[in-house]
Design a protein around this motif. Structure first.
Motif, PDB file in Angstrom:
ATOM      1  N   GLN A  19       0.634  -1.343   0.358  1.00 49.62           N
ATOM      2  CA  GLN A  19       0.430   0.093  -0.016  1.00 49.62           C
ATOM      3  C   GLN A  19       1.275   1.355   0.234  1.00 49.62           C
ATOM      4  O   GLN A  19       0.986   2.223  -0.650  1.00 49.62           O
ATOM      5  N   HIS A  20       2.213   1.570   1.019  1.00 50.85           N
ATOM      6  CA  HIS A  20       2.777   1.885   0.763  1.00 50.85           C
ATOM      7  C   HIS A  20       3.701   3.010  -0.692  1.00 50.85           C
ATOM      8  O   HIS A  20       3.235   3.935  -0.851  1.00 50.85           O
ATOM      9  N   ALA A  21       3.653   1.614  -1.270  1.00 50.59           N
ATOM     10  CA  ALA A  21       4.968   1.006  -2.355  1.00 50.59           C
ATOM     11  C   ALA A  21       3.804   1.701  -3.437  1.00 50.59           C
ATOM     12  O   ALA A  21       3.665   2.952  -4.476  1.00 50.59           O
ATOM     13  N   GLU A  22       2.448   1.715  -3.946  1.00 52.44           N
ATOM     14  CA  GLU A  22       0.884   1.740  -4.515  1.00 52.44           C
ATOM     15  C   GLU A  22       1.042   3.832  -4.607  1.00 52.44           C
ATOM     16  O   GLU A  22       0.028   4.003  -5.336  1.00 52.44           O
ATOM     17  N   GLN A  23       1.087   4.745  -3.262  1.00 51.04           N
ATOM     18  CA  GLN A  23       1.357   5.607  -3.591  1.00 51.04           C
ATOM     19  C   GLN A  23       1.842   6.416  -4.923  1.00 51.04           C
ATOM     20  O   GLN A  23       0.947   7.360  -5.430  1.00 51.04           O
ATOM     21  N   LEU A  24       3.116   5.347  -5.527  1.00 56.48           N
ATOM     22  CA  LEU A  24       3.239   6.092  -6.685  1.00 56.48           C
ATOM     23  C   LEU A  24       2.296   5.719  -8.130  1.00 56.48           C
ATOM     24  O   LEU A  24       2.483   6.637  -9.424  1.00 56.48           O
ATOM     25  N   VAL A  25       1.031   4.908  -7.831  1.00 52.52           N
ATOM     26  CA  VAL A  25       0.342   4.049  -8.679  1.00 52.52           C
ATOM     27  C   VAL A  25       0.216   5.548  -9.500  1.00 52.52           C
ATOM     28  O   VAL A  25      -0.942   5.874  -8.152  1.00 52.52           O
ATOM     29  N   GLY A  26      -0.409   5.740 -10.732  1.00 57.50           N
ATOM     30  CA  GLY A  26      -1.135   6.917 -11.090  1.00 57.50           C
ATOM     31  C   GLY A  26      -0.505   8.361 -11.056  1.00 57.50           C
ATOM     32  O   GLY A  26      -1.347   9.278 -12.153  1.00 57.50           O
ATOM     33  N   GLN A  27       0.982   8.228 -10.650  1.00 57.40           N
ATOM     34  CA  GLN A  27       1.515   9.611 -11.254  1.00 57.40           C
ATOM     35  C   GLN A  27       2.145   9.022 -11.693  1.00 57.40           C
ATOM     36  O   GLN A  27       2.269   8.277 -12.787  1.00 57.40           O
ATOM     37  N   TYR A  28       3.333  10.438 -13.329  1.00 58.88           N
ATOM     38  CA  TYR A  28       3.907   9.939 -13.951  1.00 58.88           C
ATOM     39  C   TYR A  28       4.794   9.982 -13.506  1.00 58.88           C
ATOM     40  O   TYR A  28       5.726  11.291 -12.269  1.00 58.88           O
ATOM     41  N   ILE A  29       6.384   9.275 -13.797  1.00 56.51           N
ATOM     42  CA  ILE A  29       7.420   9.298 -13.721  1.00 56.51           C
ATOM     43  C   ILE A  29       8.204   9.978 -14.575  1.00 56.51           C
ATOM     44  O   ILE A  29       8.307  10.163 -16.026  1.00 56.51           O
ATOM     45  N   ASN A  86       5.631   8.802 -18.767  1.00 55.38           N
ATOM     46  CA  ASN A  86       4.153   8.208 -18.728  1.00 55.38           C
ATOM     47  C   ASN A  86       3.509   8.116 -17.236  1.00 55.38           C
ATOM     48  O   ASN A  86       4.063   7.982 -16.428  1.00 55.38           O
ATOM     49  N   ARG A  87       2.131   7.762 -17.173  1.00 51.25           N
ATOM     50  CA  ARG A  87       1.544   7.387 -16.003  1.00 51.25           C
ATOM     51  C   ARG A  87       1.182   6.208 -15.742  1.00 51.25           C
ATOM     52  O   ARG A  87       1.399   5.249 -16.518  1.00 51.25           O
ATOM     53  N   LEU A  88       1.712   6.085 -14.418  1.00 53.70           N
ATOM     54  CA  LEU A  88       2.423   4.529 -13.903  1.00 53.70           C
ATOM     55  C   LEU A  88       0.853   4.018 -13.464  1.00 53.70           C
ATOM     56  O   LEU A  88      -0.110   4.482 -12.776  1.00 53.70           O
ATOM     57  N   THR A  89       0.610   2.705 -14.307  1.00 52.83           N
ATOM     58  CA  THR A  89      -1.055   2.482 -14.147  1.00 52.83           C
ATOM     59  C   THR A  89      -0.515   0.870 -13.158  1.00 52.83           C
ATOM     60  O   THR A  89      -1.808   0.890 -12.364  1.00 52.83           O
ATOM     61  N   GLY A  90       0.176   0.727 -12.385  1.00 53.08           N
ATOM     62  CA  GLY A  90       0.622  -0.772 -12.398  1.00 53.08           C
ATOM     63  C   GLY A  90       1.668  -0.587 -11.543  1.00 53.08           C
ATOM     64  O   GLY A  90       2.863  -0.459 -12.166  1.00 53.08           O
ATOM     65  N   LEU A  91       1.802  -1.423 -10.409  1.00 54.21           N
ATOM     66  CA  LEU A  91       2.992  -1.494  -9.557  1.00 54.21           C
ATOM     67  C   LEU A  91       3.454  -2.785  -8.615  1.00 54.21           C
ATOM     68  O   LEU A  91       2.230  -3.491  -7.430  1.00 54.21           O
ATOM     69  N   GLU A  92       3.719  -3.729  -9.066  1.00 55.31           N
ATOM     70  CA  GLU A  92       3.773  -5.251  -7.897  1.00 55.31           C
ATOM     71  C   GLU A  92       4.795  -5.272  -7.070  1.00 55.31           C
ATOM     72  O   GLU A  92       6.051  -5.227  -7.774  1.00 55.31           O
ATOM     73  N   LEU A  93       4.821  -5.783  -5.911  1.00 52.67           N
ATOM     74  CA  LEU A  93       5.897  -5.920  -4.880  1.00 52.67           C
ATOM     75  C   LEU A  93       5.739  -7.616  -4.503  1.00 52.67           C
ATOM     76  O   LEU A  93       4.873  -8.368  -4.366  1.00 52.67           O
ATOM     77  N   HIS A  94       6.316  -8.316  -5.326  1.00 51.76           N
ATOM     78  CA  HIS A  94       5.961  -9.594  -5.689  1.00 51.76           C
ATOM     79  C   HIS A  94       7.115 -10.756  -4.467  1.00 51.76           C
ATOM     80  O   HIS A  94       8.100 -10.454  -4.180  1.00 51.76           O
ATOM     81  N   TYR A  95       6.158 -10.806  -3.423  1.00 48.35           N
ATOM     82  CA  TYR A  95       6.694 -11.211  -2.077  1.00 48.35           C
ATOM     83  C   TYR A  95       6.062 -13.015  -1.766  1.00 48.35           C
ATOM     84  O   TYR A  95       5.363 -13.432  -2.313  1.00 48.35           O
ATOM     85  N   LEU A  96       6.844 -12.916  -1.475  1.00 45.50           N
ATOM     86  CA  LEU A  96       7.369 -14.756  -0.992  1.00 45.50           C
ATOM     87  C   LEU A  96       7.899 -14.943   0.357  1.00 45.50           C
ATOM     88  O   LEU A  96       8.758 -14.679   0.657  1.00 45.50           O
ATOM     89  N   PRO A  97       7.828 -16.441   1.148  1.00 40.35           N
ATOM     90  CA  PRO A  97       7.380 -16.470   1.723  1.00 40.35           C
ATOM     91  C   PRO A  97       9.419 -16.849   2.069  1.00 40.35           C
ATOM     92  O   PRO A  97      10.014 -17.039   0.998  1.00 40.35           O
ATOM     93  N   TRP A  98      10.166 -16.072   3.075  1.00 41.77           N
ATOM     94  CA  TRP A  98      11.078 -16.753   3.662  1.00 41.77           C
ATOM     95  C   TRP A  98      11.512 -18.332   3.181  1.00 41.77           C
ATOM     96  O   TRP A  98      12.540 -17.482   2.397  1.00 41.77           O
TER      97      TRP A  98
END
Length: 204
Positions: free
Chosen positions: A16-26, A135-147
């Motif tokens: 959720q914190h990282a997804e603050q970037l979604v919708g913004q233009y880099i 361009n506008r960032l439309t998606g952001l995925e942090l691919h987590y997995l168990p340690w």
């Protein structure tokens, strides 16, 4: 901590914190690396803090460019058209590893403000970020997995950035004789069309 999450609830918070970037233009992207050529090219700048790379001779052969990927020692800074900064870097290697994205600047956030780092602004130069710049960032995925199966907790070694019609994949990786290999303290940006390495492909 940039990546490590003790519980699934913390994983959600990281996302959720990282997804603050979604919708913004880099608008700008900067690479942060060890300043390998400072002593050779600018000995007068030793222990003088960050150095922005602007000489064409250094850009002819960037220290981070490899066949199929870019590799940075410290990480990446993204700046939006609103002036917001997001830094991508790694957790200190050891028991807990991973990469994460936070709404902070790299200087003072990912590295010390007075660190002797090299800063490469790849916004208008050839880099693997070109499809996303402006361009506008439309998606952001942090691919987590168990340690692992024995220890609780989750880590992220792969982040995907998406805009209309393009994407950028970032993994924990470094170059070994020009080949992309896993790394606990380095970040790699894959060139479009480069397959995601098997060791970074798993996710929960």
């Amino acid at each position: 901590m940039w990546s490590w999450a003790t519980t699934e609830s913390e994983v959600d918070q990281r996302r959720q914190h990282a997804e603050q970037l979604v919708g913004q233009y880099i608008s700008r992207v900067r690479y942060y690396t060890i300043d390998y050529r400072r002593e050779e090219l600018h000995p007068e700048l030793i222990d003088s803090g960050p150095r922005f790379i602007d000489g064409d001779s250094e850009w002819d052969q960037p220290t981070w460019r490899y066949d199929g990927f870019d590799a940075m020692d410290f990480g990446i800074e993204l700046e939006t058209d609103t002036g917001a900064f997001f830094a991508l870097t790694w957790d200190p290697p050891g028991y807990r590893e991973g990469i994460g994205l936070q709404n902070v600047a790299m200087l003072g956030g990912g590295v010390q403000r007075d660190a002797d780092v090299a800063i490469w602004d790849v916004s208008t130069r050839a880099s693997n970020w070109r499809p996303l710049i402006g361009n506008r960032l439309t998606g952001l995925e942090l691919h987590y997995l168990p340690w692992d199966d024995q220890e609780s907790g989750f880590w992220c070694q792969h982040i995907t950035f998406r805009s209309e019609g393009s994407s950028v994949e970032v993994v924990m990786g470094d170059a070994d004789n020009g080949v992309l290999v896993p790394s606990a303290d380095n970040v790699a940006v894959l060139q479009a069309g480069t397959p995601l390495p098997r060791w970074a492909a798993a996710e929960r």
